[in-house]
Structure formats: C-alpha cells, structure tokens
Design a protein around this motif. Structure first.
Motif, PDB file in Angstrom:
ATOM      1  N   GLU A  72      22.724  -9.671 -19.668  1.00 47.69           N
ATOM      2  CA  GLU A  72      22.226 -10.305 -18.444  1.00 47.69           C
ATOM      3  C   GLU A  72      22.650  -9.541 -17.190  1.00 47.69           C
ATOM      4  O   GLU A  72      21.942  -9.577 -16.170  1.00 47.69           O
ATOM      5  CB  GLU A  72      22.775 -11.735 -18.352  1.00 47.69           C
ATOM      6  CG  GLU A  72      22.347 -12.638 -19.496  1.00 47.69           C
ATOM      7  CD  GLU A  72      23.131 -13.946 -19.525  1.00 47.69           C
ATOM      8  OE1 GLU A  72      22.730 -14.837 -20.276  1.00 47.69           O
ATOM      9  OE2 GLU A  72      24.145 -14.063 -18.800  1.00 47.69           O
ATOM     10  N   ARG A  73      23.802  -8.862 -17.254  1.00 51.63           N
ATOM     11  CA  ARG A  73      24.386  -8.216 -16.072  1.00 51.63           C
ATOM     12  C   ARG A  73      24.847  -6.803 -16.451  1.00 51.63           C
ATOM     13  O   ARG A  73      26.038  -6.545 -16.603  1.00 51.63           O
ATOM     14  CB  ARG A  73      25.577  -9.033 -15.554  1.00 51.63           C
ATOM     15  CG  ARG A  73      25.210 -10.455 -15.155  1.00 51.63           C
ATOM     16  CD  ARG A  73      26.454 -11.301 -14.950  1.00 51.63           C
ATOM     17  NE  ARG A  73      26.115 -12.637 -14.510  1.00 51.63           N
ATOM     18  CZ  ARG A  73      25.734 -13.635 -15.309  1.00 51.63           C
ATOM     19  NH1 ARG A  73      25.635 -13.413 -16.626  1.00 51.63           N
ATOM     20  NH2 ARG A  73      25.441 -14.824 -14.823  1.00 51.63           N
ATOM     21  N   PRO A  74      23.917  -5.879 -16.572  1.00 49.48           N
ATOM     22  CA  PRO A  74      24.272  -4.536 -17.059  1.00 49.48           C
ATOM     23  C   PRO A  74      25.226  -3.787 -16.137  1.00 49.48           C
ATOM     24  O   PRO A  74      25.880  -2.839 -16.571  1.00 49.48           O
ATOM     25  CB  PRO A  74      22.916  -3.830 -17.153  1.00 49.48           C
ATOM     26  CG  PRO A  74      21.991  -4.632 -16.299  1.00 49.48           C
ATOM     27  CD  PRO A  74      22.476  -6.037 -16.350  1.00 49.48           C
ATOM     28  N   GLY A  75      25.368  -4.190 -14.883  1.00 49.16           N
ATOM     29  CA  GLY A  75      26.277  -3.497 -13.976  1.00 49.16           C
ATOM     30  C   GLY A  75      27.710  -3.983 -14.046  1.00 49.16           C
ATOM     31  O   GLY A  75      28.604  -3.400 -13.430  1.00 49.16           O
ATOM     32  N   LEU A  76      27.946  -5.046 -14.810  1.00 45.28           N
ATOM     33  CA  LEU A  76      29.281  -5.629 -14.909  1.00 45.28           C
ATOM     34  C   LEU A  76      30.144  -4.852 -15.901  1.00 45.28           C
ATOM     35  O   LEU A  76      29.673  -4.432 -16.949  1.00 45.28           O
ATOM     36  CB  LEU A  76      29.170  -7.086 -15.363  1.00 45.28           C
ATOM     37  CG  LEU A  76      30.460  -7.905 -15.436  1.00 45.28           C
ATOM     38  CD1 LEU A  76      31.050  -8.106 -14.044  1.00 45.28           C
ATOM     39  CD2 LEU A  76      30.187  -9.260 -16.100  1.00 45.28           C
ATOM     40  N   HIS A  77      31.423  -4.670 -15.566  1.00 44.32           N
ATOM     41  CA  HIS A  77      32.382  -4.088 -16.500  1.00 44.32           C
ATOM     42  C   HIS A  77      33.180  -5.230 -17.124  1.00 44.32           C
ATOM     43  O   HIS A  77      33.748  -6.057 -16.410  1.00 44.32           O
ATOM     44  CB  HIS A  77      33.328  -3.133 -15.778  1.00 44.32           C
ATOM     45  CG  HIS A  77      32.654  -1.910 -15.259  1.00 44.32           C
ATOM     46  ND1 HIS A  77      32.009  -1.866 -14.041  1.00 44.32           N
ATOM     47  CD2 HIS A  77      32.502  -0.674 -15.806  1.00 44.32           C
ATOM     48  CE1 HIS A  77      31.500  -0.660 -13.854  1.00 44.32           C
ATOM     49  NE2 HIS A  77      31.784   0.085 -14.906  1.00 44.32           N
ATOM     50  N   VAL A  78      33.208  -5.270 -18.458  1.00 42.63           N
ATOM     51  CA  VAL A  78      33.929  -6.314 -19.179  1.00 42.63           C
ATOM     52  C   VAL A  78      35.063  -5.673 -19.970  1.00 42.63           C
ATOM     53  O   VAL A  78      34.830  -4.785 -20.793  1.00 42.63           O
ATOM     54  CB  VAL A  78      32.996  -7.097 -20.131  1.00 42.63           C
ATOM     55  CG1 VAL A  78      33.792  -8.158 -20.896  1.00 42.63           C
ATOM     56  CG2 VAL A  78      31.856  -7.751 -19.357  1.00 42.63           C
ATOM     57  N   HIS A  79      36.282  -6.102 -19.694  1.00 39.59           N
ATOM     58  CA  HIS A  79      37.440  -5.642 -20.455  1.00 39.59           C
ATOM     59  C   HIS A  79      38.083  -6.869 -21.088  1.00 39.59           C
ATOM     60  O   HIS A  79      38.854  -7.590 -20.439  1.00 39.59           O
ATOM     61  CB  HIS A  79      38.441  -4.914 -19.557  1.00 39.59           C
ATOM     62  CG  HIS A  79      39.515  -4.210 -20.321  1.00 39.59           C
ATOM     63  ND1 HIS A  79      40.180  -3.098 -19.855  1.00 39.59           N
ATOM     64  CD2 HIS A  79      40.047  -4.440 -21.558  1.00 39.59           C
ATOM     65  CE1 HIS A  79      41.068  -2.694 -20.739  1.00 39.59           C
ATOM     66  NE2 HIS A  79      41.009  -3.505 -21.789  1.00 39.59           N
TER      67      HIS A  79
END
Length: 320
Positions: free
Chosen positions: A127-134
């Motif tokens: 949904e949010r390809p610009g988000l970085h998830v760690h």
C-alpha cells in the motif's frame, strides 16, 4: 536501505523457554497464575479477533474511533518521521496513523511473532511503497534496542495492553520506554477507562461464550506445547471486577478436584474443586493515574483524547 528489514532479538527457542518457565512458576505458586500472552496461538488470535467484533467488547471500536478522528492532531503534535509500535500484531489500527503522518520515513513494528510481522509488512509495503519497515522480533517487556531511524520518533502502545501489566511491571515498562526516547520523541498510549462494573464484566464475559473459549485456549496451548492433559471442560471461565485495584481479572475455576500431568516439565499440578488460576489482569485507568504513572517514568502528559462515549483514551506524552 531496503524497504523491509527483519531483525531477530529473541533466540529461536525463547518462546518455548518462556512458556516452560511461566507454566512451571505459575502452577506451583499460590494462588496459581498464567500470563495472558499464552492465549495467542493461531486459534487464540482468531478468537480475539472475534471478541473485538462482539457487541459487549467496546475497547477496539472505541480506540479506532479516536484514531480515525484524532490521527491528524497526533501527527501535527508529534511531527514523527519514525513510528515504533510495540506489540504491533497485524498493524491494522496503525494504518490511521500511517496515513496521517505525511512526513513518515520509517515504521518499526515490534512483536514476538515473525509471521505477524512479515504478513503486516507485506501488506503495508504493497500500500505504501515509499515506507521503510524495520521489523523487530522482540519482547518489548524485556528491554529493547531500537534501530537507527530518523527522529522525531513516536512510540505507540495501543489496545489498552498496558493494563495487562501489574503496577510494578507498568512502572518498569514505562521507565524502559522513557530510556529509549530523547527530547522531541513522544509516546502514544492506549488505556481503557474506569466505568460501570456491569459494562466491564460483560466485555470480558460475553453472552455467546467467545471470551470463555479464548480464556480456556491457554490450556490447549499448554497441552500441545508441553504434553499436558488439561481438559478445558473441567474449568469455568470467570471474569471479576476488583474495585479496589480497578482492574478486571479473568480466571479459570476448576469444576472439581483434579490432577493435571505436564510431562515436559515433570510436573503434576493439583486443583481443589473451585480453585482458580488467574489468567489475565486488565487494569482500567483514570486520567490522573495515567498522568502520575507517566510522570513517575519521566514523561509529561501533553494530550488526552477519548472516544465520544468516554470509554477509552489515547494519551500523548513527551520527555520531561
């Protein structure tokens, strides 16, 4: 930086070791206890999702109402570039914050379940390809080391889960959160509020018995993981309001005298007829109490939002 990183801070066998320790300690003490985290295997998680849709169980709906209405205010007050969520699960409610935090760079979900973290990350990144998830596989009650992400940081602890901690545990937890924060960072805390006893008890003892099945699921988990021979039908689900401590207790009450064997622990647990095992404490709060507990941990209550009916609160705290 990759859009998705997963860091394990718990040993592979940490869950098994913790279960063994909790069951051994809890069933050999008086009164007997079991921690509520062991409700949540796959079946327990399904049952809890069903509970959140019951008419009697208001906290999930009330908190979501606040998030929908107040997420823009939360975003404006925090200016967060990193959102850290403790006990993130499916990250479902968090989407309202993610949508409102327009300057967000990183999302750090923290949970003990690797499958929950990877599933949620896959959905969010779609949904949010610009988000970085760690994502962190970690137990947030056992101390936490955060990855390097840009500030300001907003730590979210939602769902009223803090109420499952006993007072000394809450104090230690809030102090550990404060230790993670620097000036400019904030804590968003979900707390269920004190209200009429009948409303509270119904929320934990619904008419259709879903909460009873959820409570007894801890016995099924112990049977499967530790080879025990609990018969869930030998126990009744009990939900009680403690007006002095202002918390709900869930218990399992033995319907008769019985003996349970737990081979993996080399343990035989004896129950008298009517003997109870406390499986959950769910503390309810007042604003002054939240303010005091935050202050004792070195944080200052800056914002307080409730749903329209005043059943549940989200509070925002800053570093003192």
């Amino acid at each position: 930086m990759s859009p998705f990183l997963l860091t394990r801070t718990l040993p592979e066998d940490a869950t098994e070791a913790a279960l063994r320790a909790d069951v051994l300690q809890g069933l050999t003490r008086t009164p007997k206890t079991l921690p509520p985290k062991w409700f949540y295997d796959a079946r327990g998680s399904e049952l809890f999702e069903e509970i959140t849709r019951l008419p009697e169980y208001y906290p999930t709906r009330a908190e979501r109402e606040i998030l929908v209405a107040r997420a823009p205010e939360i975003a404006a007050a925090t200016g967060a570039r990193t959102l850290i969520e403790l006990g993130s699960g499916s990250s479902d409610k968090t989407r309202h914050l993610l949508d409102a935090l327009t300057g967000l760079h990183s999302y750090v979900p923290v949970d003990v379940s690797e499958s929950a973290l990877t599933g949620a990350a896959e959905t969010l990144l779609g949904e949010r390809p610009g988000l970085h998830v760690h994502a962190l596989i970690a137990d947030f009650t056992g101390g936490l080391a955060l990855p390097g992400t840009p500030g300001p940081r907003l730590v979210a602890f939602l769902g009223g889960t803090i109420g499952n901690l006993l007072p000394a545990e809450r104090a230690a937890f809030l102090a550990s959160v404060r230790a993670l924060l620097v000036p400019g960072d904030t804590l968003l805390l979900g707390t269920d509020l004190v209200k009429d006893e009948s409303v509270l008890v119904r929320a934990y003892d619904d008419a259709t018995g879903v909460t009873a099945a959820f409570n007894k699921n801890v016995l099924t988990v112990i049977n499967r993981e530790l080879g025990a021979d609990f018969a869930p039908a030998d126990f009744d689900h009990v939900a009680l309001w403690d007006p002095e401590r202002e918390w709900i207790e869930m218990r399992l009450r033995a319907r008769r005298a019985l003996t349970v064997k737990i081979p993996e622990l080399d343990l035989v647990a004896h129950f008298e007829a009517g003997e109870e095992v406390r499986t959950e404490v769910s503390a309810k709060f007042r604003q002054d109490r939240v303010r005091t507990e935050l202050a004792d941990a070195g944080m200052e209550l800056s914002h307080w939002w409730t749903d329209e009916a005043g059943r549940f609160a989200l509070s925002l705290a800053t570093v003192v």
